[in-house]
Motif scaffolding. Structure first.
Motif, PDB file in Angstrom:
ATOM      1  N   PRO A 166       0.698  -1.266  -0.042  1.00  0.00           N
ATOM      2  CA  PRO A 166      -0.062   0.124   0.028  1.00  0.00           C
ATOM      3  C   PRO A 166       0.845   1.285   0.061  1.00  0.00           C
ATOM      4  O   PRO A 166       0.455   2.274  -0.690  1.00  0.00           O
ATOM      5  N   ILE A 167       2.040   1.178   0.609  1.00  0.00           N
ATOM      6  CA  ILE A 167       2.835   2.466   0.774  1.00  0.00           C
ATOM      7  C   ILE A 167       3.482   2.690  -0.806  1.00  0.00           C
ATOM      8  O   ILE A 167       3.422   4.036  -1.363  1.00  0.00           O
ATOM      9  N   LEU A 168       4.080   1.678  -1.389  1.00  0.00           N
ATOM     10  CA  LEU A 168       4.587   1.808  -2.514  1.00  0.00           C
ATOM     11  C   LEU A 168       3.639   2.131  -3.669  1.00  0.00           C
ATOM     12  O   LEU A 168       3.814   2.899  -4.457  1.00  0.00           O
ATOM     13  N   SER A 169       2.399   1.666  -3.313  1.00  0.00           N
ATOM     14  CA  SER A 169       1.314   2.161  -4.492  1.00  0.00           C
ATOM     15  C   SER A 169       0.769   3.623  -4.498  1.00  0.00           C
ATOM     16  O   SER A 169       0.298   4.113  -5.334  1.00  0.00           O
ATOM     17  N   GLU A 172       4.609   8.645  -5.915  1.00  0.00           N
ATOM     18  CA  GLU A 172       4.563   9.203  -7.273  1.00  0.00           C
ATOM     19  C   GLU A 172       5.466   8.867  -8.251  1.00  0.00           C
ATOM     20  O   GLU A 172       6.639   9.736  -8.468  1.00  0.00           O
ATOM     21  N   TRP A 173       5.415   7.781  -8.825  1.00  0.00           N
ATOM     22  CA  TRP A 173       6.383   7.308  -9.594  1.00  0.00           C
ATOM     23  C   TRP A 173       6.526   7.761 -11.175  1.00  0.00           C
ATOM     24  O   TRP A 173       7.598   8.197 -11.529  1.00  0.00           O
ATOM     25  N   SER A 174       5.409   8.305 -11.478  1.00  0.00           N
ATOM     26  CA  SER A 174       5.502   9.177 -12.666  1.00  0.00           C
ATOM     27  C   SER A 174       6.385  10.778 -12.484  1.00  0.00           C
ATOM     28  O   SER A 174       7.086  11.161 -13.088  1.00  0.00           O
ATOM     29  N   GLU A 292      -3.373  15.343 -10.418  1.00  0.00           N
ATOM     30  CA  GLU A 292      -3.970  14.620 -11.511  1.00  0.00           C
ATOM     31  C   GLU A 292      -4.461  13.062 -10.702  1.00  0.00           C
ATOM     32  O   GLU A 292      -5.422  12.636 -11.344  1.00  0.00           O
ATOM     33  N   GLN A 293      -3.900  12.862  -9.937  1.00  0.00           N
ATOM     34  CA  GLN A 293      -4.519  11.683  -8.870  1.00  0.00           C
ATOM     35  C   GLN A 293      -5.825  11.759  -8.658  1.00  0.00           C
ATOM     36  O   GLN A 293      -6.398  11.017  -8.427  1.00  0.00           O
ATOM     37  N   HIS A 294      -6.275  13.139  -8.383  1.00  0.00           N
ATOM     38  CA  HIS A 294      -7.495  13.461  -7.894  1.00  0.00           C
ATOM     39  C   HIS A 294      -8.195  14.087  -8.880  1.00  0.00           C
ATOM     40  O   HIS A 294      -9.265  14.839  -8.542  1.00  0.00           O
TER      41      HIS A 294
END
Length: 332
Positions: A166-169, A172-174, A292-294
């Motif tokens: 859950p933490i890694l998900s 903000e990889w992008s 963008e996530q939201h």
């Protein structure tokens, strides 16, 4: 308002479709289906979110067709509600509704894990202290990047989480990949000599001016060159280069320019210029990724339309301030 659009036959969905279906079911059981007028911005945000969910579905499987039909019906309802609100003259919410919404937000976003909050504050405090200690010669072998990683590792140890997925998900990889590409690009143009060329050109222009006008010209050139350039180029390598230019100007015996006004001009220029474009500052990129996530996406052009005039206004104001302080009153 009819709730027939919420009726979905019992089907064993795949995990991806099941996630979308759960979102549909949750929306059907909340107040978003009521007749009460909602905020116009909230409606637009919901339409964007539902369109994003719709784009993730295909027409190849029966289960996806079922959920797709539900989402399309939901979109029609929201778009119709937006059209109705567009016809209204006054879209302002009553004061009672605003206060109620504010109270609901306070209840919803309370601190749920105080222990984790304390652990996070401890990790952040550690990172900040190490950053400050980095100015000591004995600590310069430890880079700022490793300092941040040490703080992150410290938080993971303190939190003692068994499942890191859950933490890694939520990482903000992008955004991280964008920064990696940006720093590679900046290193490339530094090696090509573009930034050094900008600094050298600035120094040459100042040397061509009459001696009594060199200080105001130097202030304006350093301010505007660093401000405009840092709007399109990351301000960290730009500032590193311009520091050498400013130092060279301040120590040049042929110019006899005071160092303080040039340092302030560089500081203001690199700081204010980062507000001009989306890539001008790291905070802008991080903010765009989180937005963008939201489902609040804004483009480079949209940011530039607002950021560029503000940056120019800031630079004009700072120009007047520096000229008054260092050329009129000579406060240096």
């Amino acid at each position: 308002m009819s709730t027939e659009v919420c009726t979905v036959p019992f089907t064993r969905f795949s995990p991806r479709v099941d996630a979308v279906y759960r979102g549909v079911a949750a929306a059907c059981t909340t107040a978003t289906w009521s007749h009460q007028r909602r905020d116009y911005g909230e409606l637009r945000h919901q339409v964007s979110a539902w369109k994003k969910a719709l784009s993730s579905l295909t027409n190849y499987r029966t289960e996806e067709k079922v959920v797709r039909r539900v989402v399309e019906n939901k979109l029609q309802i929201l778009e119709q509600e937006i059209k109705e609100q567009n016809k209204c003259q006054n879209l302002a919410l009553p004061k009672e509704t605003f206060e109620k919404t504010l109270e609901e937000l306070r209840e919803k976003y309370t601190i749920k894990d105080k222990t984790l909050l304390i652990q996070t504050l401890a990790a952040i405090t550690f990172i900040v202290i190490v950053f400050f200690l980095h100015s000591l010669p004995q600590m310069q072998s430890l880079s700022l990047g490793w300092s941040a990683l040490l703080g992150t590792t410290m938080l993971l140890v303190l939190a003692d989480k068994d499942d890191l997925q859950p933490i890694l998900s939520k990482v903000e990889w992008s955004t991280l990949l964008f920064f990696a590409a940006l720093f590679i690009f900046m290193e490339a143009i530094t090696k090509l000599g573009l930034i050094q060329w900008i600094g050298g050109l600035t120094e040459e222009l100042i040397l061509t001016v009459d001696e009594k006008y060199q200080l105001p010209v130097a202030i304006l050139l350093v301010l505007w060159v660093s401000g405009i350039t840092s709007a399109f180029v990351d301000n960290i390598p730009l500032t590193s280069m311009m520091v050498r230019v400013v130092t060279s100007l301040g120590t040049n015996p042929n110019l006899a320019l005071p160092m303080a006004p040039l340092i302030w001009a560089l500081s203001f220029g690199a700081c204010m210029g980062g507000n001009g474009t989306l890539v001008g500052a790291s905070a802008n990129v991080i903010c765009a990724g989180l937005a963008e996530q939201h489902n609040y996406k804004f483009t480079f052009k949209e940011f530039f339309r607002i950021g560029a005039p503000m940056t120019i206004g800031h630079l004009v104001t700072v120009s007047a301030y520096l000229l008054i302080c260092h050329c009129v009153f000579t406060w240096h």
